[in-house]
Design a protein around this motif. Sequence first.
Motif, short mmCIF file in Angstrom:
data_model
loop_
_atom_site.label_atom_id
_atom_site.label_comp_id
_atom_site.label_asym_id
_atom_site.label_seq_id
_atom_site.Cartn_x
_atom_site.Cartn_y
_atom_site.Cartn_z
N ARG A 269 0.81 -0.94 0.08
CA ARG A 269 -0.16 -0.04 -0.07
C ARG A 269 0.86 1.38 -0.12
NH1 ARG A 269 -2.50 -3.52 -1.55
NH2 ARG A 269 -5.04 -4.21 -0.84
N GLY A 270 -0.42 2.99 -0.32
CA GLY A 270 0.49 4.24 0.14
C GLY A 270 1.65 3.78 -1.27
N TRP A 271 3.12 4.02 -1.22
CA TRP A 271 3.60 4.43 -2.50
C TRP A 271 5.07 2.81 -2.60
CZ3 TRP A 271 4.93 8.28 -5.31
CH2 TRP A 271 4.33 9.45 -4.50
N ARG A 272 4.67 2.25 -1.65
CA ARG A 272 5.75 1.10 -1.74
C ARG A 272 4.95 -0.09 -2.69
NH1 ARG A 272 9.03 -0.48 1.78
NH2 ARG A 272 9.11 1.03 3.12
N GLN A 273 3.73 0.56 -3.85
CA GLN A 273 3.34 -0.25 -4.61
C GLN A 273 3.82 0.02 -5.90
OE1 GLN A 273 -1.70 -0.19 -3.75
NE2 GLN A 273 -0.54 2.20 -3.37
#
Length: 340
Positions: A269-273
């Motif tokens: 989720r978030g920027w880790r996507q």
Amino acid sequence: MISLLPSVLLLLLSQYATAASDKPLKSCTVVSPTSDRFFDLNPLQRLPPPGDKKKKKEGDEGSWHAKGYDYGANFTVNFCGPVVEELDAVQDLDKPLWRNVSAFYEKGGKQWAIGLENSVPIFRGRKLILNYTGGSLCPSSSKSKRSPIALPHDVREIITDPDKDHDDDKKKPKKPSKDKEDKNSRRKTTVISLLCDSDPLAKTSISFVAAVDDCSYFFEGRSPFACGGVHQETQALGPGGVFGVIALIAVLVYFVGGYVYQRTVMHQRGWRQLPNYAMWAGIWRFFSDMFVILTSSCARFMPSRRGYSRVSLGQENGRRGRRNEDENRLIDNLDEEWDD
């Protein structure tokens, strides 16, 4: 979803290419309906010298010339534009139209136009044709006169009855108007058939072929520009554009496919996507650290109050040095007293 993205982009590119191919052609150009080759005759057009138009200077070639041989006159022709020479005595044409004459000849001290300007070449099968119309009147039209209509013998008799005379006036034939005569008259026309000359050293040439009843004139032109080529404007994208589109598709597939994988499979989720989040985060930290280093090094050259602080520190250090000396003296004195 990922597989549909390239197809959608290719569809948009094809629509753009179709719209670009539907653009109208510029003047003096044509596309062959049989071979789809593009023909541009603009390089064949002779232009007047810059400055004073229609004024021929020494060394200027002027328009194209063709010998008439047994016709008794030489011809002056230009392609897709009016002749460069200045005309001053064109027969059977209004003076405002003299500037639009694209082919003429001089005979008997008079100038005869054999066609007005036309910048739309056409194809007759495989033949490239340039047609000029609306020249001077043909000899058969300019010299012909309508003969008076003979009236019957009984109509010529003297009639005293005014009513009857009025009725007979309606039966008399009316003289045709001047407009109708102009519509029925024929004017000189010119047909130029352009042939391909693929010799690298060949130059454009035009020759007179025949004249039909001094009303229709046929010429044959040979030029490398009549060989045709590929229409560059129909190509929506060049090599650089095609490479850019391929690169854009690859980048979109990378980011969209990586996003879907990280979100659905790795449950990020978030920027880790983002695909390869660690690599992009490392690049971001590298640039941020470089920015901090550069800004801190540049801050040394900015004005500050460091000079005053250094003076104060020097005074404090001097005082501390004096105190240390006093303490050392006191300790030495005490040691001497203990020794005694």
